[in-house]
Design an enzyme around this catalytic site. Structure first.
Site, mmCIF file in Angstrom:
data_model
loop_
_atom_site.group_PDB
_atom_site.id
_atom_site.type_symbol
_atom_site.label_atom_id
_atom_site.label_comp_id
_atom_site.label_asym_id
_atom_site.label_seq_id
_atom_site.Cartn_x
_atom_site.Cartn_y
_atom_site.Cartn_z
ATOM 1 N N TRP A 156 1.161 -1.142 -0.434
ATOM 2 C CA TRP A 156 0.174 -0.155 0.132
ATOM 3 C C TRP A 156 0.879 1.408 -0.160
ATOM 4 O O TRP A 156 0.332 2.408 0.182
ATOM 5 C CB TRP A 156 -0.602 -0.023 1.340
ATOM 6 C CG TRP A 156 -0.564 -0.183 2.588
ATOM 7 C CD1 TRP A 156 -0.530 -1.137 3.005
ATOM 8 C CD2 TRP A 156 0.841 0.703 3.062
ATOM 9 N NE1 TRP A 156 0.478 -1.018 3.963
ATOM 10 C CE2 TRP A 156 1.383 0.212 4.500
ATOM 11 C CE3 TRP A 156 0.972 2.305 3.271
ATOM 12 C CZ2 TRP A 156 1.746 0.274 5.609
ATOM 13 C CZ3 TRP A 156 1.698 2.795 4.459
ATOM 14 C CH2 TRP A 156 2.082 1.786 5.854
ATOM 15 N N ASN A 157 2.182 1.845 -0.105
ATOM 16 C CA ASN A 157 2.974 2.578 0.509
ATOM 17 C C ASN A 157 3.130 3.070 -1.144
ATOM 18 O O ASN A 157 3.477 4.377 -0.735
ATOM 19 C CB ASN A 157 4.056 2.497 0.978
ATOM 20 C CG ASN A 157 4.752 0.795 0.555
ATOM 21 O OD1 ASN A 157 4.677 0.295 -0.102
ATOM 22 N ND2 ASN A 157 6.454 1.229 1.357
ATOM 23 N N LYS A 180 -2.752 -8.809 -6.916
ATOM 24 C CA LYS A 180 -3.650 -8.579 -5.709
ATOM 25 C C LYS A 180 -3.058 -7.139 -4.801
ATOM 26 O O LYS A 180 -1.425 -7.470 -4.495
ATOM 27 C CB LYS A 180 -2.938 -10.248 -5.044
ATOM 28 C CG LYS A 180 -4.085 -10.378 -3.941
ATOM 29 C CD LYS A 180 -3.488 -9.970 -2.322
ATOM 30 C CE LYS A 180 -3.973 -9.236 -1.517
ATOM 31 N NZ LYS A 180 -4.410 -8.160 -0.926
ATOM 32 N N PRO A 181 -3.421 -6.312 -5.671
ATOM 33 C CA PRO A 181 -3.098 -5.161 -4.821
ATOM 34 C C PRO A 181 -2.935 -5.566 -3.767
ATOM 35 O O PRO A 181 -4.393 -5.936 -3.010
ATOM 36 C CB PRO A 181 -4.035 -4.004 -5.781
ATOM 37 C CG PRO A 181 -5.252 -4.883 -6.264
ATOM 38 C CD PRO A 181 -4.626 -6.571 -6.113
ATOM 39 N N ALA A 182 -2.922 -4.413 -2.700
ATOM 40 C CA ALA A 182 -2.772 -3.855 -0.743
ATOM 41 C C ALA A 182 -4.025 -3.391 -1.344
ATOM 42 O O ALA A 182 -5.147 -2.625 -1.424
ATOM 43 C CB ALA A 182 -1.826 -3.367 -0.626
ATOM 44 N N GLY A 236 6.585 -6.590 0.296
ATOM 45 C CA GLY A 236 5.487 -6.066 1.293
ATOM 46 C C GLY A 236 6.592 -6.857 2.765
ATOM 47 O O GLY A 236 7.985 -6.476 2.533
ATOM 48 N N SER A 237 6.825 -6.958 3.624
ATOM 49 C CA SER A 237 6.480 -7.270 4.735
ATOM 50 C C SER A 237 7.665 -9.043 5.166
ATOM 51 O O SER A 237 7.411 -9.663 4.369
ATOM 52 C CB SER A 237 5.974 -7.299 5.663
ATOM 53 O OG SER A 237 5.050 -8.400 6.066
ATOM 54 N N GLU A 258 10.612 -8.058 -2.445
ATOM 55 C CA GLU A 258 11.168 -7.294 -2.325
ATOM 56 C C GLU A 258 10.338 -6.640 -0.361
ATOM 57 O O GLU A 258 9.358 -6.587 -0.945
ATOM 58 C CB GLU A 258 11.295 -6.052 -2.901
ATOM 59 C CG GLU A 258 12.150 -5.006 -2.316
ATOM 60 C CD GLU A 258 11.484 -3.422 -2.422
ATOM 61 O OE1 GLU A 258 11.379 -3.784 -1.272
ATOM 62 O OE2 GLU A 258 10.426 -2.735 -2.577
ATOM 63 N N LEU A 259 11.707 -7.407 0.520
ATOM 64 C CA LEU A 259 11.315 -7.139 1.864
ATOM 65 C C LEU A 259 11.700 -5.855 2.627
ATOM 66 O O LEU A 259 12.105 -4.938 1.916
ATOM 67 C CB LEU A 259 11.027 -8.567 2.644
ATOM 68 C CG LEU A 259 11.059 -9.482 1.384
ATOM 69 C CD1 LEU A 259 11.432 -10.848 2.087
ATOM 70 C CD2 LEU A 259 9.822 -10.178 0.851
ATOM 71 N N CYS A 292 9.797 1.216 2.302
ATOM 72 C CA CYS A 292 11.375 -0.093 2.987
ATOM 73 C C CYS A 292 12.584 0.924 2.948
ATOM 74 O O CYS A 292 12.848 -0.006 3.724
ATOM 75 C CB CYS A 292 11.623 -0.897 2.116
ATOM 76 S SG CYS A 292 8.892 -1.395 2.055
ATOM 77 N N GLU A 389 11.780 -1.396 11.632
ATOM 78 C CA GLU A 389 10.981 -0.819 10.918
ATOM 79 C C GLU A 389 10.545 -0.118 11.741
ATOM 80 O O GLU A 389 9.539 -0.716 12.332
ATOM 81 C CB GLU A 389 10.898 -1.468 9.538
ATOM 82 C CG GLU A 389 11.333 -1.589 8.294
ATOM 83 C CD GLU A 389 10.929 -1.708 6.955
ATOM 84 O OE1 GLU A 389 9.900 -2.590 7.371
ATOM 85 O OE2 GLU A 389 10.943 -1.248 6.189
HETATM 86 C C1 SIN Z 1 10.575 2.811 -3.867
HETATM 87 O O1 SIN Z 1 10.661 4.041 -3.735
HETATM 88 O O2 SIN Z 1 10.538 2.713 -5.749
HETATM 89 C C2 SIN Z 1 10.224 1.729 -3.227
HETATM 90 C C3 SIN Z 1 10.701 2.114 -1.754
HETATM 91 C C4 SIN Z 1 9.711 0.834 -1.342
HETATM 92 O O3 SIN Z 1 9.501 -0.080 -1.670
HETATM 93 O O4 SIN Z 1 9.508 1.592 0.165
#
Ligand code: SIN
Length: 485
Positions: A156-157, A180-182, A236-237, A258-259, A292, A389
């Site tokens: 969602w970020n 599947k989006p958030a 995500g997490s 990508e965690l 992240c 985090e």
């Molecule tokens: C990004 O800056 O490309 C994404 C950063 C993230 O994965 O939170």
């Protein structure tokens, strides 16, 4: 609540499967994090809809993969152009469901479109190889082929860019995708589905299954166990990433993850301090700290510690907190109550264990999930905000003495996504860049995200790379053909 979109057709609430918007009786509520108001009731998908989407992606695969790469590229270019054309509407949707200021949302939509353009350009350049054979009368070839039906689960970020960073290479290589989006931010994904139709993405090539928080594990279980799905890409997490990785083991899928990160941001005595402050503001407060790659541990050397703290405080005081739709606002609310509670608990933990609160520290006067931009000093290793985090607008400063100490502190975490440092001594810049166990290092910059460079982590922060020329590799199989004649 109705959003004032120039193109109201971009506002969709049904899942997108096989080129059609598919309704469901059960609905999931989407709220504006700035007001708590309901902005949409989207379709809740379960096992049946997810299998239906996989089937649609499987049916669409043969024709899509058979298209010349240049034709697939044309479609991606069109989709990118449509995103640019509708940037204001897409940004409004994004801010309404996610909360970030409109300027950041516009930036994200353009960033998202740039992945489509980039991978459109990469599509015709996915080369194979021929290998000199050790045996006469044979030819050895390596041919790149699409992985097949792929699944993506996005956070969602960054409700737009984290989709296109996967959709771009998937479509460029000839894969089809079930997304599947958030659950908190499905509207950006559904608007993208509308634009994909207009761009000429054939039915079934891109599918979107939406749902409520309770549906995530059901949808995830289908995506990770169905043998027709040959790859999962997840952002995500770390906790959920590990679970999905285990689930994918049963059918041995390719997995890209990508965690979470726990980024150190190191300021050495020889740093250009005004640049370091600028970088810290970006790395810490962009998207209210909900990235992240946010600076999570700010390590500052003795000689510049006090000066850095007072200059950072002055910049923090300039942040304008409020609803992202107000033009003057530079920091929006946190997405949800759970995140707010975590941020608050990190501040409380640090203060109860001896950290000093310089500014902020808790709920903002605006109420809801608005959190005050916060600065703490005396943060030590072992406090919650050093080991986890925070995912919020809290800058915690740790003082250090030597380069060795900074590197040891920086690397003392299972995470390895992004790290930042500021120094002017060339030898130190090289030494520290090489010593940091992170997939991405910002040396004298607080911003590493770009379409053209590989985004991804080491250690428990993930597998694979996204964006750049390297980002294509995770979406292809390299088939070896031994040809005897
Ligand atoms: C990004 O800056 O490309 C994404 C950063 C993230 O994965 O939170």
């Amino acid at each position: 609540m109705t959003l004032a979109l120039r193109d109201p057709d971009l506002f969709r609430v049904d899942a997108y499967i096989g080129g059609e918007f598919v309704s469901s009786i059960l609905r999931a509520t989407v709220r504006d994090p700035a007001t708590g108001d309901v902005i949409a009731e989207v379709a809740r998908c379960g096992k049946f809809e997810t299998r239906h989407a996989i089937e649609a992606a499987d049916d669409a695969l043969p024709a899509w993969r058979a298209l010349p790469a240049r034709k697939r590229a044309d479609v991606l270019h069109k989709l990118a152009a449509l995103m640019e054309e509708h940037v204001d509407d897409l940004a409004l949707l994004l801010t309404s469901e996610q909360g970030k200021p409109l300027a950041e949302s516009r930036g994200e939509v353009r960033y998202a479109a740039s992945f489509l353009t980039w991978f459109a350009e990469e599509a015709p350049r996915v080369y194979g190889d021929t290998i000199p054979s050790p045996v006469s009368g044979t030819r050895l070839m390596v041919i790149p082929q699409p992985v097949g039906v792929c699944a993506a689960i996005t956070p969602w970020n960054f409700p737009s860019a984290m989709i296109t960073r996967k959709l771009g290479p998937a479509l460029a290589t000839g894969c089809t995708l079930v997304l599947k989006p958030a659950e908190a931010t499905p509207l950006s994904a559904l608007a993208l589905a509308v634009l994909s139709q207009r761009a000429g993405v054939p039915p079934g090539v891109f599918n979107v299954v939406t749902g409520a928080a309770n549906d995530a594990s059901v949808i995830g279980a289908v995506l990770t166990s169905d043998p027709r799905v040959r790859k999962l890409s997840f952002t995500g997490s770390t906790e959920v990433g590990k679970l999905l990785l285990r689930q994918c083991a049963s059918t041995v899928k390719k997995v890209s993850l990508e965690l979470g990160g726990n980024a150190p941001f190191i300021v050495f005595d020889d740093a250009d301090l005004s640049e370091a402050i600028r970088g810290a503001m970006t790395a810490k407060f962009r998207n209210a700290g909900q990235t992240c790659i946010a600076a999570n541990r700010i390590l500052v050397q003795d000689g510049v510690h006090d000066e850095f703290v007072s200059a950072l405080r002055a910049e923090i005081d300039k942040l304008v907190v409020g609803p992202g739709t107000e033009p003057s606002v530079t920091m929006g609310p946190l997405l949800e109550r759970n995140g707010f509670d975590k941020v608050a608990s990190h501040v409380e933990d640090a203060c109860s264990r001896g950290a000093e609160l310089i500014v902020g520290g808790g709920a903002h006067d605006l109420g809801g999930t608005f959190f005050q931009p916060t600065l703490l000093t005396g943060v030590r290793h072992g406090m919650l905000m050093s080991s986890e985090e925070t995912f919020g607008p809290v800058a915690g400063i740790t003082r250090f003495t030597s380069e060795e100490e900074a590197i040891t502190l920086a690397n003392d975490t299972p995470a390895g996504l992004a790290a930042y440092f500021y120094a002017r001594d060339v030898g130190r810049v090289v030494r520290v860049s090489e010593a940091l166990d992170y997939g991405m290092v910002g040396a004298n910059t607080g911003f590493v995200s770009t379409t053209v460079a590989p985004f991804g982590g080491m250690k428990e922060s993930g597998l694979g790379r996204e964006g750049s020329k390297f980002g294509i590799e995770d979406w292809i199989e390299r088939k070896y053909v031994a040809l005897a004649f």
